[in-house]
Design an enzyme around this catalytic site. Sequence first.
Site, PDB file in Angstrom:
ATOM      1  N   GLU A 268       0.835  -1.213   0.000  1.00 27.40           N
ATOM      2  CA  GLU A 268       0.000   0.000   0.000  1.00 27.40           C
ATOM      3  C   GLU A 268       0.868   1.261   0.000  1.00 27.40           C
ATOM      4  O   GLU A 268       2.077   1.205   0.242  1.00 27.40           O
ATOM      5  CB  GLU A 268      -0.911   0.011   1.226  1.00 27.40           C
ATOM      6  CG  GLU A 268      -0.150   0.051   2.536  1.00 27.40           C
ATOM      7  CD  GLU A 268      -0.949   0.713   3.667  1.00 27.40           C
ATOM      8  OE1 GLU A 268      -1.431   1.841   3.474  1.00 27.40           O
ATOM      9  OE2 GLU A 268      -1.059   0.097   4.735  1.00 27.40           O
TER      10      GLU A 268
ATOM     11  N   LYS B  82      -5.743  10.514   0.326  1.00 29.14           N
ATOM     12  CA  LYS B  82      -5.822   9.176   0.922  1.00 29.14           C
ATOM     13  C   LYS B  82      -6.999   8.466   0.251  1.00 29.14           C
ATOM     14  O   LYS B  82      -8.135   8.930   0.335  1.00 29.14           O
ATOM     15  CB  LYS B  82      -6.039   9.327   2.429  1.00 29.14           C
ATOM     16  CG  LYS B  82      -6.203   8.046   3.205  1.00 29.14           C
ATOM     17  CD  LYS B  82      -6.238   8.317   4.711  1.00 29.14           C
ATOM     18  CE  LYS B  82      -6.812   7.138   5.468  1.00 29.14           C
ATOM     19  NZ  LYS B  82      -6.913   7.403   6.916  1.00 29.14           N
TER      20      LYS B  82
ATOM     21  N   VAL C   3      -5.446   0.233   2.836  1.00 29.77           N
ATOM     22  CA  VAL C   3      -5.566  -1.222   2.714  1.00 29.77           C
ATOM     23  C   VAL C   3      -6.739  -1.556   1.783  1.00 29.77           C
ATOM     24  O   VAL C   3      -6.604  -2.353   0.855  1.00 29.77           O
ATOM     25  CB  VAL C   3      -5.744  -1.874   4.110  1.00 29.77           C
ATOM     26  CG1 VAL C   3      -6.186  -3.329   3.979  1.00 29.77           C
ATOM     27  CG2 VAL C   3      -4.450  -1.774   4.900  1.00 29.77           C
TER      28      VAL C   3
ATOM     29  N   ASP D  65     -16.990   5.348  13.812  1.00 28.16           N
ATOM     30  CA  ASP D  65     -15.937   5.316  12.799  1.00 28.16           C
ATOM     31  C   ASP D  65     -15.470   3.877  12.583  1.00 28.16           C
ATOM     32  O   ASP D  65     -14.848   3.278  13.457  1.00 28.16           O
ATOM     33  CB  ASP D  65     -14.778   6.209  13.273  1.00 28.16           C
ATOM     34  CG  ASP D  65     -13.674   6.373  12.246  1.00 28.16           C
ATOM     35  OD1 ASP D  65     -13.651   5.601  11.258  1.00 28.16           O
ATOM     36  OD2 ASP D  65     -12.824   7.256  12.428  1.00 28.16           O
TER      37      ASP D  65
ATOM     38  N   SER E 159     -13.380   1.610   9.739  1.00 27.13           N
ATOM     39  CA  SER E 159     -12.562   1.735   8.527  1.00 27.13           C
ATOM     40  C   SER E 159     -13.186   0.983   7.348  1.00 27.13           C
ATOM     41  O   SER E 159     -13.728  -0.116   7.511  1.00 27.13           O
ATOM     42  CB  SER E 159     -11.172   1.173   8.793  1.00 27.13           C
ATOM     43  OG  SER E 159     -10.436   1.135   7.594  1.00 27.13           O
ATOM     44  N   ALA E 160     -13.053   1.573   6.161  1.00 29.84           N
ATOM     45  CA  ALA E 160     -13.503   0.904   4.934  1.00 29.84           C
ATOM     46  C   ALA E 160     -12.666  -0.346   4.651  1.00 29.84           C
ATOM     47  O   ALA E 160     -13.025  -1.154   3.786  1.00 29.84           O
ATOM     48  CB  ALA E 160     -13.422   1.871   3.745  1.00 29.84           C
ATOM     49  N   ASP E 161     -11.570  -0.529   5.397  1.00 33.83           N
ATOM     50  CA  ASP E 161     -10.777  -1.761   5.241  1.00 33.83           C
ATOM     51  C   ASP E 161     -11.618  -2.990   5.587  1.00 33.83           C
ATOM     52  O   ASP E 161     -11.432  -4.059   4.996  1.00 33.83           O
ATOM     53  CB  ASP E 161      -9.551  -1.746   6.171  1.00 33.83           C
ATOM     54  CG  ASP E 161      -8.530  -0.691   5.796  1.00 33.83           C
ATOM     55  OD1 ASP E 161      -8.679  -0.057   4.729  1.00 33.83           O
ATOM     56  OD2 ASP E 161      -7.571  -0.494   6.581  1.00 33.83           O
TER      57      ASP E 161
ATOM     58  N   LYS F 212      -4.245  -1.635  14.164  1.00 32.64           N
ATOM     59  CA  LYS F 212      -3.551  -0.688  15.035  1.00 32.64           C
ATOM     60  C   LYS F 212      -4.184  -0.663  16.417  1.00 32.64           C
ATOM     61  O   LYS F 212      -5.398  -0.667  16.551  1.00 32.64           O
ATOM     62  CB  LYS F 212      -3.599   0.712  14.423  1.00 32.64           C
ATOM     63  CG  LYS F 212      -2.618   0.861  13.289  1.00 32.64           C
ATOM     64  CD  LYS F 212      -3.056   1.907  12.347  1.00 32.64           C
ATOM     65  CE  LYS F 212      -4.338   1.488  11.658  1.00 32.64           C
ATOM     66  NZ  LYS F 212      -4.923   2.559  10.866  1.00 32.64           N
TER      67      LYS F 212
HETATM   68  N1  PSU Z   1      -1.313   1.208   9.694  1.00 38.32           N
HETATM   69  C1  PSU Z   1      -0.196   1.943   9.874  1.00 38.32           C
HETATM   70  N2  PSU Z   1      -0.050   3.093   9.186  1.00 38.32           N
HETATM   71  C2  PSU Z   1      -1.014   3.530   8.321  1.00 38.32           C
HETATM   72  C3  PSU Z   1      -2.191   2.758   8.126  1.00 38.32           C
HETATM   73  C4  PSU Z   1      -2.294   1.598   8.844  1.00 38.32           C
HETATM   74  O1  PSU Z   1       0.662   1.569  10.640  1.00 38.32           O
HETATM   75  O2  PSU Z   1      -0.821   4.576   7.731  1.00 38.32           O
HETATM   76  C5  PSU Z   1      -3.238   3.190   7.122  1.00 38.32           C
HETATM   77  C6  PSU Z   1      -3.616   2.011   6.221  1.00 38.32           C
HETATM   78  O3  PSU Z   1      -3.499   2.444   4.876  1.00 38.32           O
HETATM   79  C7  PSU Z   1      -5.059   1.732   6.562  1.00 38.32           C
HETATM   80  C8  PSU Z   1      -5.537   3.106   6.927  1.00 38.32           C
HETATM   81  O4  PSU Z   1      -5.777   1.170   5.491  1.00 38.32           O
HETATM   82  O5  PSU Z   1      -4.460   3.625   7.718  1.00 38.32           O
HETATM   83  C9  PSU Z   1      -6.841   3.107   7.683  1.00 38.32           C
HETATM   84  O6  PSU Z   1      -7.358   4.399   7.701  1.00 38.32           O
HETATM   85  P1  PSU Z   1      -8.873   4.642   8.161  1.00 38.32           P
HETATM   86  O7  PSU Z   1      -8.869   4.253   9.608  1.00 38.32           O
HETATM   87  O8  PSU Z   1      -9.135   6.104   7.934  1.00 38.32           O
HETATM   88  O9  PSU Z   1      -9.714   3.725   7.322  1.00 38.32           O
HETATM   89 MN    MN Z   2     -12.152   6.135   9.586  1.00 41.83          MN
END
Ligand code: PSU
Ligand code: MN
Length: 304
Positions: free
Chosen positions: A27, A88, A108, A138, A140-142, A159
Amino acid sequence: MINSDFFKISPDVQEALAEGRPVVALESTVISHGLPRPTNLETARCVEAAIREEGAVPATIGIVEGTIIVGLNDAQLEHLADADDIRKVSRRDFGIVISQKGSGATTVAGTMIAAHHAGIQVFATGGIGGVHRGDSGDISADLPELAQTPVAVVCAGAKAILDLPRTLEWLETAGVPIIGYQTEMFPAFYATSSDLPVDVCVQTPKEVAAILQARWSLEPRGGVLITVPPPSDLALASADMEQVIEAALITAKEAGIRGKEVTPFLLTRVSELTEGRSLAVNLALLEQNARVAARIAGAIVSHE
Ligand code: PSU
Ligand code: MN
């Protein structure tokens, strides 16, 4: 969509795929938004080199001036690492960024989508997004991407800034299997264990390949999570991390941080509060995950 006006696979990745050689997707959000400069670019290169050392071809994915690139070259990697206007990109953002000819770093979810279009089955990252703590709603779309797109994601768990029990419940409901690579417990990114069990513990890349093949021959839809604990010599204690995370969450709330800014903000704050120790674990686990992913990709194509 393959090699259309806005989707390009680099020649070396295309050749490897055509010849049935192992390829690992990477990614770019971690490069553009997850790590400080200049460590971000150095890490991106070092992770690619680790994959090559293991005998696979790296395919870092991102959007450059309106084109999705699978297998960014060095100049493109540098652009995503250094420019200030990198978006992003998760599932919802592709159409917008492409039509505006913007540049974007894939999360991701975004990377899984592009990897799948390219025919890449294995993807290495640091940690996936998940269900955030508290009642912000919240998610994540992951997670919905893992529910639908058939790509194996090698990571160090989600995380630790997230609500890990709720993240695992979400994945269970969505039918995403969680494999522990040489671990019985779901890793907590900075720490080796979250004390939450994985669905199965395996010892070898071959066992992972067998699970992927069985899963996708029965049900071609949906991702699989392969979790690898961070290297134990650098991992941080969960109790210490909890305090740091709580403090970072309070700062984020006070600063009114919302939406897609939340994850990058928290990661930076945690790194400051641990005086760079969280960053050191982050770098080490990215490289380790890349190596494991390369071996899994190798086991898939070797058909032993
Ligand atoms: N884990 C990390 N660093 C990052 C991310 C994850 O250690 O930068 C990123 C990944 O790309 C993951 C994204 O898909 O954060 C998730 O963001 P959000 O919670 O806004 O979906
Ligand atoms: Mn989010």
